[in-house]
Write a protein that holds these residues in place. Structure first.
Motif, mmCIF file in Angstrom:
data_model
loop_
_atom_site.group_PDB
_atom_site.id
_atom_site.type_symbol
_atom_site.label_atom_id
_atom_site.label_comp_id
_atom_site.label_asym_id
_atom_site.label_seq_id
_atom_site.Cartn_x
_atom_site.Cartn_y
_atom_site.Cartn_z
ATOM 1 N N VAL A 1 0.852 -1.186 0.000
ATOM 2 C CA VAL A 1 0.000 0.000 0.000
ATOM 3 C C VAL A 1 0.890 1.237 0.000
ATOM 4 O O VAL A 1 1.911 1.271 0.693
ATOM 5 N N LYS A 2 0.523 2.250 -0.764
ATOM 6 C CA LYS A 2 1.274 3.503 -0.779
ATOM 7 C C LYS A 2 1.297 4.108 0.632
ATOM 8 O O LYS A 2 0.325 3.998 1.382
ATOM 9 N N GLY B 1 -3.144 -0.311 6.145
ATOM 10 C CA GLY B 1 -1.976 -1.048 6.592
ATOM 11 C C GLY B 1 -0.856 -0.999 5.565
ATOM 12 O O GLY B 1 -1.020 -0.478 4.461
ATOM 13 N N ASP B 2 0.296 -1.535 5.912
ATOM 14 C CA ASP B 2 1.436 -1.532 4.989
ATOM 15 C C ASP B 2 1.164 -2.379 3.758
ATOM 16 O O ASP B 2 1.663 -2.097 2.662
ATOM 17 N N TYR B 3 0.407 -3.461 3.950
ATOM 18 C CA TYR B 3 0.036 -4.365 2.867
ATOM 19 C C TYR B 3 -1.439 -4.718 2.993
ATOM 20 O O TYR B 3 -1.984 -4.755 4.092
ATOM 21 N N GLY C 1 -10.455 7.038 -3.191
ATOM 22 C CA GLY C 1 -10.929 5.758 -3.689
ATOM 23 C C GLY C 1 -10.001 4.631 -3.253
ATOM 24 O O GLY C 1 -8.797 4.841 -3.058
ATOM 25 N N PHE C 2 -10.536 3.437 -3.110
ATOM 26 C CA PHE C 2 -9.763 2.281 -2.644
ATOM 27 C C PHE C 2 -8.509 2.068 -3.486
ATOM 28 O O PHE C 2 -7.410 1.848 -2.952
ATOM 29 N N LEU C 3 -8.611 2.163 -4.797
ATOM 30 C CA LEU C 3 -7.480 1.871 -5.674
ATOM 31 C C LEU C 3 -6.388 2.934 -5.629
ATOM 32 O O LEU C 3 -5.272 2.692 -6.105
ATOM 33 N N ALA C 4 -6.683 4.081 -5.041
ATOM 34 C CA ALA C 4 -5.652 5.121 -4.916
ATOM 35 C C ALA C 4 -4.491 4.645 -4.052
ATOM 36 O O ALA C 4 -3.382 5.171 -4.151
ATOM 37 N N GLY C 5 -4.729 3.649 -3.225
ATOM 38 C CA GLY C 5 -3.705 3.160 -2.312
ATOM 39 C C GLY C 5 -2.715 2.192 -2.926
ATOM 40 O O GLY C 5 -1.787 1.754 -2.232
ATOM 41 N N PHE C 6 -2.867 1.866 -4.228
ATOM 42 C CA PHE C 6 -2.031 0.826 -4.826
ATOM 43 C C PHE C 6 -1.251 1.339 -6.024
ATOM 44 O O PHE C 6 -1.572 2.371 -6.615
ATOM 45 N N SER C 7 -0.234 0.575 -6.406
ATOM 46 C CA SER C 7 0.633 0.963 -7.512
ATOM 47 C C SER C 7 -0.093 0.850 -8.846
ATOM 48 O O SER C 7 -1.077 0.116 -8.999
ATOM 49 N N ALA C 8 0.449 1.563 -9.839
ATOM 50 C CA ALA C 8 -0.102 1.492 -11.196
ATOM 51 C C ALA C 8 0.006 0.074 -11.744
ATOM 52 O O ALA C 8 -0.857 -0.373 -12.510
#
Length: 290
Positions: free
Chosen positions: A18-19, A27-29, A126-133
């Motif tokens: 997670v960013k 959380g971290d992941y 948004g939920f997906l903002a927390g993850f990498s491209a």
């Protein structure tokens, strides 16, 4: 070394980073668990993942003060295709910018529109903002069959998303309709039990002694309870099924599909989870022809 995602078995866990800006929420992941391989009706050859734990307590859909249906005014809308949570899960918008009305009476999950003012999330990213491209690009668009309430015509309809909730049928329970087919992970009540993450517990405004990291909690499914306009199917802490008002903050446990050829670490880490590998260093050629 690395191996293909498809070589691992149902029940295997995977860590998705997670960013840093979103770790207090997620959380971290986020740890996902393999729920099935090449599941019927899903993209061909896809690997289906579900979060290992409940990642947040959020409403399925907020109260809709302008809805002509009095129950939806008071308790939210149980038509999944229009739900706030489905829109949030599939958005990578910045804080406060993920929500837009999906029908004329739709309303956001702000403080006034959620049960007892608990766990509003209109102002979140948004939920997906927390993850990498890389992770977002790897998600497969998935068509799913979900159950509708009788006031919406009953039966089923198709939702098309990248992040989604399981139906009653998919977790091995009997709802009002058959919606999809059972995922291999779910075999009995015990297999459906899910505990919340530490961040889920600490972030929640709703607190009670039974809600802690050591005990299973309630989590949302996609189906409407067909006899009402406002109740949504849930998995109880026991692993059995029930239903509850859409505006209440039950557990969020989303699924996604990834391509089977995605690579993961050769062995699990100290937490027992594999790591998805997005980039590999180029290999050294056996020889070079000039």
């Amino acid at each position: 070394m690395s191996k293909k995602l498809s070589t691992l078995g149902v029940g295997t866990t995977f860590e998705v980073p997670v960013k840093s800006a979103y770790r207090s929420f997620l959380g971290d992941y986020v740890v996902f668990k393999m729920a099935d391989k090449n599941h019927s009706g899903y993209p061909s050859g896809a690997i289906t993942l579900i979060t290992d734990k409940i990642i947040a307590l959020l409403c399925s859909d907020a109260k809709e003060p302008n809805n002509s249906d009095s129950n939806r005014r008071s308790y939210g809308n149980n038509r999944h295709i229009y739900s706030n949570i489905l829109q949030w899960l599939n958005s990578n918008a910045t804080a406060g910018n993920w929500y837009s009305a999906k029908h004329s009476a739709d309303a956001p999950p702000n403080n006034s529109n959620v049960w007892n003012n608990y766990n509003e999330y209109e102002a979140e990213a948004g939920f997906l903002a927390g993850f990498s491209a890389n992770f977002i690009a790897a998600l497969l668009t998935t068509n799913r069959t979900v159950g509708k309430a009788q006031v919406d015509g009953g039966g089923t309809e198709t939702c098309t998303d990248k992040i989604f909730f399981a139906t009653s049928t998919e977790v091995g329970l009997s709802g009002d309709v058959v919606a999809g087919s059972k995922l291999a992970l779910f075999t009995d009540d015990n297999s459906r039990k899910a505990k919340p993450t530490a961040e889920c517990v600490s972030k929640s405004e709703y607190q009670t002694s039974g809600f802690n990291v050591n005990e299973p909690w309630y989590w949302w499914l996609a189906d409407a309870y067909a006899s009402a306009s406002y109740d949504v199917r849930i998995v109880r802490s026991s692993g059995a099924m029930n239903w509850y008002r859409a505006c209440y903050g039950w557990g969020v446990r989303p699924l996604c599909n990834l391509k089977s050829e995605i690579l993961v670490s050769d062995s699990p880490d100290s937490d027992g989870a594999y790591t998805i590998i997005w980039n590999r260093a180029p290999s050294v050629p056996d020889s070079i022809d000039v």
